[in-house]
Design a protein around this motif. Structure first.
Motif, PDB file in Angstrom:
ATOM      1  N   ASP A   5      -2.048   3.627   6.707  1.00 44.54           N
ATOM      2  CA  ASP A   5      -3.166   3.708   5.759  1.00 44.54           C
ATOM      3  C   ASP A   5      -4.497   3.971   6.450  1.00 44.54           C
ATOM      4  OD1 ASP A   5      -1.580   3.276   3.458  1.00 44.54           O
ATOM      5  OD2 ASP A   5      -1.511   1.129   3.929  1.00 44.54           O
ATOM      6  N   ARG A  50       4.760   1.509   1.431  1.00 40.30           N
ATOM      7  CA  ARG A  50       5.848   1.926   0.533  1.00 40.30           C
ATOM      8  C   ARG A  50       6.568   3.146   1.091  1.00 40.30           C
ATOM      9  NH1 ARG A  50       9.995   2.137  -1.482  1.00 40.30           N
ATOM     10  NH2 ARG A  50      10.431   2.838  -3.588  1.00 40.30           N
ATOM     11  N   MET A  99      -2.556   5.245  -4.619  1.00 34.24           N
ATOM     12  CA  MET A  99      -3.333   6.345  -4.022  1.00 34.24           C
ATOM     13  C   MET A  99      -4.748   6.374  -4.579  1.00 34.24           C
ATOM     14  SD  MET A  99      -1.173   9.828  -3.277  1.00 34.24           S
ATOM     15  CE  MET A  99      -0.959  10.272  -4.941  1.00 34.24           C
ATOM     16  N   ILE A 124       0.699  13.053   1.032  1.00 33.72           N
ATOM     17  CA  ILE A 124       1.375  11.857   0.515  1.00 33.72           C
ATOM     18  C   ILE A 124       2.399  12.250  -0.547  1.00 33.72           C
ATOM     19  CG2 ILE A 124       1.022   9.730  -0.817  1.00 33.72           C
ATOM     20  CD1 ILE A 124      -1.647   9.407   0.721  1.00 33.72           C
ATOM     21  N   THR A 144       0.848  -1.186   0.000  1.00 36.80           N
ATOM     22  CA  THR A 144       0.000   0.000   0.000  1.00 36.80           C
ATOM     23  C   THR A 144       0.881   1.232   0.000  1.00 36.80           C
ATOM     24  OG1 THR A 144      -0.098   0.069   2.399  1.00 36.80           O
ATOM     25  CG2 THR A 144      -1.812  -1.203   1.273  1.00 36.80           C
ATOM     26  N   THR A 145       0.245   2.358  -0.142  1.00 28.24           N
ATOM     27  CA  THR A 145       0.970   3.635  -0.154  1.00 28.24           C
ATOM     28  C   THR A 145       1.726   3.825   1.150  1.00 28.24           C
ATOM     29  OG1 THR A 145      -0.814   4.551  -1.500  1.00 28.24           O
ATOM     30  CG2 THR A 145       0.685   6.110  -0.504  1.00 28.24           C
ATOM     31  N   LEU A 202       3.372   5.723  -6.855  1.00 26.10           N
ATOM     32  CA  LEU A 202       2.338   5.810  -5.819  1.00 26.10           C
ATOM     33  C   LEU A 202       0.946   6.107  -6.362  1.00 26.10           C
ATOM     34  CD1 LEU A 202       4.155   7.833  -3.028  1.00 26.10           C
ATOM     35  CD2 LEU A 202       3.714   5.400  -3.081  1.00 26.10           C
TER      36      LEU A 202
END
Length: 184
Positions: free
Chosen positions: A50, A18, A83, A65, A14-15, A79
């Motif tokens: 998240d 990462r 996202m 972000i 996931t964002t 990303l």
């Protein structure tokens, strides 16, 4: 086979994961990231875990972000797909526009207030003029009275001097007559 494993890892990542991996790779703490981005530590923690705050607009979250990604040198292209899945762009609730008729009532009220102000101003100017005229008339009356009194005093003074002049002549005559009466 290695490419399939990498693709599975990027899909499963996931964002927040990462960004956390990149931060840890650079040796930064959440505190230092928060200070550099001028965010709260809790906001950085929420991004990494998240957790999406429902009160936070998605525009702000995407901006946070992106700033975080620039700080830890992660490309936005990497990303963006994550996202989009995590933070879909929601249409914000926009309040309906107010009617322009509210401006008309305010203009009416302002026009009435302006008219009332002008009325008060003209009344003050009129009253000041009336006050000045009364004082001017009173001063003129005082000047006329003083002139009449002085002319009356002058005419009385002339009458007294005329009477005194006649009396002095009579007194001289009386003295002369009294000298005639007395014989040496």
């Amino acid at each position: 086979m290695n490419t399939e494993v990498l693709q599975d890892q990027t899909v499963a990542t996931t964002t927040g994961r990462r960004l956390r991996q990149a931060r840890e790779h650079m040796g930064l703490s959440q505190q230092s990231v928060a200070e550099r981005l001028r965010l709260k530590v809790s906001t950085v923690r929420d991004i990494e875990e998240d957790h999406i705050n429902p009160n936070l607009a998605s525009t702000f979250l995407r901006g946070y972000i992106r700033s975080y990604a620039r700080l830890v040198h992660v490309s936005e292209e990497e990303l963006m797909p994550m996202m989009d899945k995590q933070t879909p762009v929601k249409a914000s609730k926009v309040a309906p526009m107010q009617s322009f008729s509210l401006g008309k009532t305010r203009k009416k009220r302002d026009a009435w207030l302006m008219g009332f102000t002008w009325l008060i101003l003209f009344m003050m100017i009129g009253l000041t003029g009336a006050w000045w005229w009364q004082n001017h008339k009173a001063q003129q009356q005082d000047i006329a009275n003083m002139a009449n009194q002085s002319s009356a005093q002058l005419s009385q003074g002339e009458a007294i001097s005329i009477q005194l002049g006649d009396n002095t002549g009579n007194v001289g005559q009386l003295a002369k007559d009294s000298n005639d009466c007395v014989a040496p």
